[in-house]
Enzyme design. Sequence first.
Site, PDB file in Angstrom:
ATOM      1  N   GLU A   1      51.292  13.518 -28.750  1.00 30.71           N
ATOM      2  CA  GLU A   1      50.363  14.644 -29.274  1.00 30.71           C
ATOM      3  C   GLU A   1      49.949  15.715 -28.496  1.00 30.71           C
ATOM      4  O   GLU A   1      49.770  16.831 -28.744  1.00 30.71           O
ATOM      5  CB  GLU A   1      49.323  14.090 -30.329  1.00 30.71           C
TER       6      GLU A   1
ATOM      7  N   HIS B   1      44.012   5.471 -40.324  1.00 32.64           N
ATOM      8  CA  HIS B   1      45.072   6.309 -40.953  1.00 32.64           C
ATOM      9  C   HIS B   1      44.431   6.982 -42.416  1.00 32.64           C
ATOM     10  O   HIS B   1      45.328   7.460 -42.931  1.00 32.64           O
ATOM     11  CB  HIS B   1      46.283   5.213 -41.178  1.00 32.64           C
TER      12      HIS B   1
END
Lengths: 329, 335
Positions: free
Chosen positions: A60, A129
Amino acid sequence: MAVMTYREALNLALREEMKRDPRVFVIGEEVGLYEGAYKVTQGLLKEFGPKRVVDTPIAESGFTGVGIGASMVGLRPVIEMMTFNFALLALDQIVNSAAKMYYMSGGQYNVPIVIRGPGGPAHQLAAQHSQSMEVYFYHVPGLKVVRPSTPMDAKGLLKAAIRDDNPVVFIESETLYAVKGEVPEDPEFVIPLGEAIVRREGRDVTVVAYMGMMYRAMEAAEELEKEGISVEIVDPRTLRPMDAGTIIGSVRKTHRAVVVEAGAGFAGMGSEIAAFIMEHAFDDLDAPVERVTGANAPMPYARGLERAKTPSKERIMEAIRRVCYAERS
Amino acid sequence: MAQKTETKKAGLPAVDTELARRLLGDMMLIRRFEEKAAEAYALGKIGGFLHLSIGEEAVAAGATSVLRRDDYAISTYREHGHCLAKGADPRRVMAELFGRRDGLSKGKGGSMHLFDKSVNFLGGHAIVGAHLPLAAGVGFAINYEGADQVCVCYFGDGAVPQGEFHEAMNLSALWKLPMIWICENNRYAMGTSLERALAQTEIWKFGEVYGIPSEPVDGMDVLAVRDVVGRAVERARTDKTPTLIEARTYRFRGHSMRDPAGAVYRTKEEVEREKLRDPIALFRDKAIKAGWLSEADVRAIEKDVNDRIDDAVAFADASPEPPVEWLLTDIYKED
């Protein structure tokens, strides 16, 4: 107008902007061959090819930095975070590189990027999440932060974000991808960043809410209508820059305000909105501003606990009744 | 330390007077600039952190000498030399260090955030490792546009243990980006020696891991740097092959002005020994011996450099403070 899902609206925005401007490209994990973990980029690889739909390894910070660097020399990347939770791995790039480049270069290098993907509470995805991520970004000067609640907003705001010359954090929601709504087909339909919208007009109280909380507030408003309480709902849509004018205007009309947010309340969006209502409309208020927020806990997995973590329709209704000094019927 | 030897030379023109003058001039300009910056810091005219590259000038001068003006360079917070070598006006660089209105970044960036779009110098980044992905993005954009520029990215040995070094190496190899990765290995990340930071201290070997050409070079020898970077530039420009170069160098001063001696983590003897490898003295002697430059040429270069830096200091001193309204400009670009 066409009726389409929130997901399709995002997809259409991407396709239109990629057709409009050859400098726009999409980069991220699984955006090409896999067609997006949530299928937002479906069909793009086939239509635009691998040069403009770039699959990355799981890195990322690396691919966000690539997008920022490419934007410094003229490209306009749309960087997908498979989920915004993963953006924390790129937080340094977003905060220290993207947000500050224009300032620390004295106006020489701007960073026209969009970082988009789903965030916020989702269904039983647990602590890592399923969380409200906007709080990590809207504090930062130099960033713009968007939370689009409807398919129409998803399309119009994403197009505005792509055309913007600054870094825009654009956080969607897993729970809204399948929501259907009317969406203008005009490729020049754009919703300017920084404009709130009144979702529902009312006389007695202003509720500020976005994303899933906006829909929940809408249900609460329908029920309270039967009790004789008329609720106005304002959706800020862009959290930074915030359209304080529309919110203040509504509060001046209703004299009461409730702010709803899914995230944990401490130093959250509700704190900021409550503070500027107090600063700008104190004399107009007939009751203290109420905040309805997520519990100050990580997101649990178990269904019952998960339900208790996020504001319910009932809690929103109770807060509205309290600021209206209304007895429970 | 084992050196990987490379016999092939870059297809660069032989050294002549003009080139020797440029290389020596660039190195001396950087040296003089930073000596004067240190003086200004002591006088309180420069604040915050000031990281000097004195001793490391051959890397910036040698590498830049094989670049085109439209090639890109990007660097760390120890970047005065890279920025000056790329062609930035020393007056505007000094004004930036002074925090003045005529600085490259209008006084908003300071020593660690030098940017000069007019010479494609992309900063001045002060989070160790973070600018490597940015550099890869520049390489990505060059390929995207079908251009033939290259991007040179300078970083220190301190960036090598960071994840972003490895992410950037991998992406540049995977996507065949026209990158020249130049690690200025001065053996200390602040006060942490290479041996205390890396399990593999032969930094160039990380290039082998990612399947890209890589080699070490004597970073105190400006011609050796020029040669190895020259070959890397050819590869990047012609077939988009990235290269990792480990330039072995040494900073004669401390990490920053707050560590003036660098005495806690290295010995005085080591510093004195390294100063015998002074890249400016070595090249000056070589140039005179080879007949590229005369003693008079060297004196003329020195005078020119001193005059330019005196002028830069005077310019910075005379430049006004940025007006307070500038606090809130350049945050967002609005059309």
